[in-house]
Enzyme design. Structure first.
Site, short mmCIF file in Angstrom:
data_model
loop_
_atom_site.label_atom_id
_atom_site.label_comp_id
_atom_site.label_asym_id
_atom_site.label_seq_id
_atom_site.Cartn_x
_atom_site.Cartn_y
_atom_site.Cartn_z
N ASP A 30 -58.75 6.74 30.28
CA ASP A 30 -57.60 5.86 30.88
C ASP A 30 -56.45 6.81 31.07
O ASP A 30 -56.16 8.17 30.58
CB ASP A 30 -57.07 5.13 29.73
CG ASP A 30 -56.22 4.01 30.41
OD1 ASP A 30 -56.74 2.73 30.25
OD2 ASP A 30 -55.06 4.49 30.77
N ASN A 87 -58.95 -6.88 28.54
CA ASN A 87 -58.12 -8.01 28.94
C ASN A 87 -58.28 -8.80 30.08
O ASN A 87 -58.99 -8.60 31.00
CB ASN A 87 -56.52 -7.14 29.04
CG ASN A 87 -56.43 -6.39 27.80
OD1 ASN A 87 -56.34 -6.65 26.89
ND2 ASN A 87 -55.87 -4.99 28.10
N GLY A 93 -52.83 -9.58 29.46
CA GLY A 93 -52.22 -8.28 29.85
C GLY A 93 -53.22 -7.29 30.99
O GLY A 93 -53.01 -6.19 31.08
N GLN A 94 -53.91 -8.09 31.54
CA GLN A 94 -54.96 -7.34 32.60
C GLN A 94 -54.07 -6.89 33.83
O GLN A 94 -53.29 -7.70 34.45
CB GLN A 94 -55.80 -8.37 33.13
CG GLN A 94 -56.84 -7.51 34.15
CD GLN A 94 -58.30 -8.33 34.53
OE1 GLN A 94 -58.18 -9.74 34.09
NE2 GLN A 94 -59.12 -7.79 35.22
N HIS A 100 -63.20 -4.39 33.07
CA HIS A 100 -63.28 -3.17 32.49
C HIS A 100 -63.18 -3.36 30.96
O HIS A 100 -62.44 -4.11 30.53
CB HIS A 100 -62.14 -2.10 32.88
CG HIS A 100 -60.89 -2.59 32.82
ND1 HIS A 100 -60.37 -3.61 33.87
CD2 HIS A 100 -59.76 -2.43 32.00
CE1 HIS A 100 -59.19 -3.66 33.69
NE2 HIS A 100 -58.67 -2.98 32.45
N HIS A 102 -61.89 -1.65 27.52
CA HIS A 102 -61.08 -0.52 26.83
C HIS A 102 -61.99 -0.06 25.65
O HIS A 102 -62.32 -0.91 24.70
CB HIS A 102 -59.75 -0.70 26.41
CG HIS A 102 -58.79 -1.06 27.64
ND1 HIS A 102 -58.04 -0.16 28.06
CD2 HIS A 102 -58.77 -2.24 28.46
CE1 HIS A 102 -57.08 -0.72 29.08
NE2 HIS A 102 -57.48 -2.01 29.12
P1 AMP Z 1 -55.75 -3.49 31.93
O1 AMP Z 1 -54.30 -3.33 31.73
O2 AMP Z 1 -56.39 -3.93 30.72
O3 AMP Z 1 -55.89 -4.15 33.23
O4 AMP Z 1 -55.99 -1.96 31.89
C1 AMP Z 1 -55.86 -1.27 33.14
C2 AMP Z 1 -56.03 0.18 32.51
O5 AMP Z 1 -56.22 1.16 33.61
C3 AMP Z 1 -54.56 0.63 32.07
O6 AMP Z 1 -54.76 1.09 30.68
C4 AMP Z 1 -54.47 1.99 32.84
O7 AMP Z 1 -53.76 3.05 32.28
C5 AMP Z 1 -55.74 2.42 33.43
N1 AMP Z 1 -55.49 3.11 34.67
C6 AMP Z 1 -55.11 2.66 35.98
N2 AMP Z 1 -55.18 3.34 36.92
C7 AMP Z 1 -55.92 4.42 36.26
C8 AMP Z 1 -56.66 5.61 36.79
N3 AMP Z 1 -56.42 5.96 38.03
N4 AMP Z 1 -57.54 6.22 36.11
C9 AMP Z 1 -57.72 6.02 34.93
N5 AMP Z 1 -57.25 4.80 34.24
C10 AMP Z 1 -56.40 4.09 34.95
#
Ligand code: AMP
Ligand code: ZN
Length: 114
Positions: A30, A87, A93-94, A100, A102
């Site tokens: 992340d 999420n 909180g998506q 994806h 986490h």
């Molecule tokens: P969510 O809030 O569950 O949709 O999670 C999205 C996650 O993607 C967040 O934890 C961000 O920090 C992560 N994220 C966004 N852009 C990138 C990227 N380019 N590379 C790696 N992680 C990312």
């Protein structure tokens, strides 16, 4: 999907710190880690989120979780554990609309989430 940041990571036009890749999945660290171990496992197929899953996607998501477990163990979480989180939409909180999982580990995580 052209406007999907994770699809662009899959196609290689946006870089990532890759942990694992096969024909179906990509795992990468992340960008803003919330724990010493914090990576994402995504299907290469663009599925916006949990609510858009179809029953036919169940085997794919099963394999995704299996890969998440395997990678979490490889990154040192087998004994101490980890949190596996998907999420969904605004209340969940998506922020990236490409499904994806986490994986967070390496420290004790609070519950319930804020
Ligand atoms: P969510 O809030 O569950 O949709 O999670 C999205 C996650 O993607 C967040 O934890 C961000 O920090 C992560 N994220 C966004 N852009 C990138 C990227 N380019 N590379 C790696 N992680 C990312
Ligand atoms: Zn996508």
């Amino acid at each position: 999907m052209d406007d999907c940041i994770f699809c662009r990571i899959v196609e290689g036009s946006i870089p990532c710190r890759k942990i694992y890749e096969d024909g179906e999945f990509l795992a990468f660290h992340d960008l803003k880690p919330q724990a010493p171990v914090h990576f994402l496992v995504i299907p290469k197929k663009h599925i916006p989120g949990m609510m858009e899953l179809e029953s036919a996607d169940a085997p794919l998501m099963g394999r995704l979780l299996d890969k998440a477990r395997e990678l979490a163990a490889e990154l040192g979480c087998a004994e101490t554990g980890a949190r596996f989180v998907i999420n969904c939409k605004a209340d969940g909180g998506q922020t990236v609309n490409h499904i994806h999982c986490h994986v967070l580990g390496g420290r004790s995580l609070g519950w319930p989430p804020g």
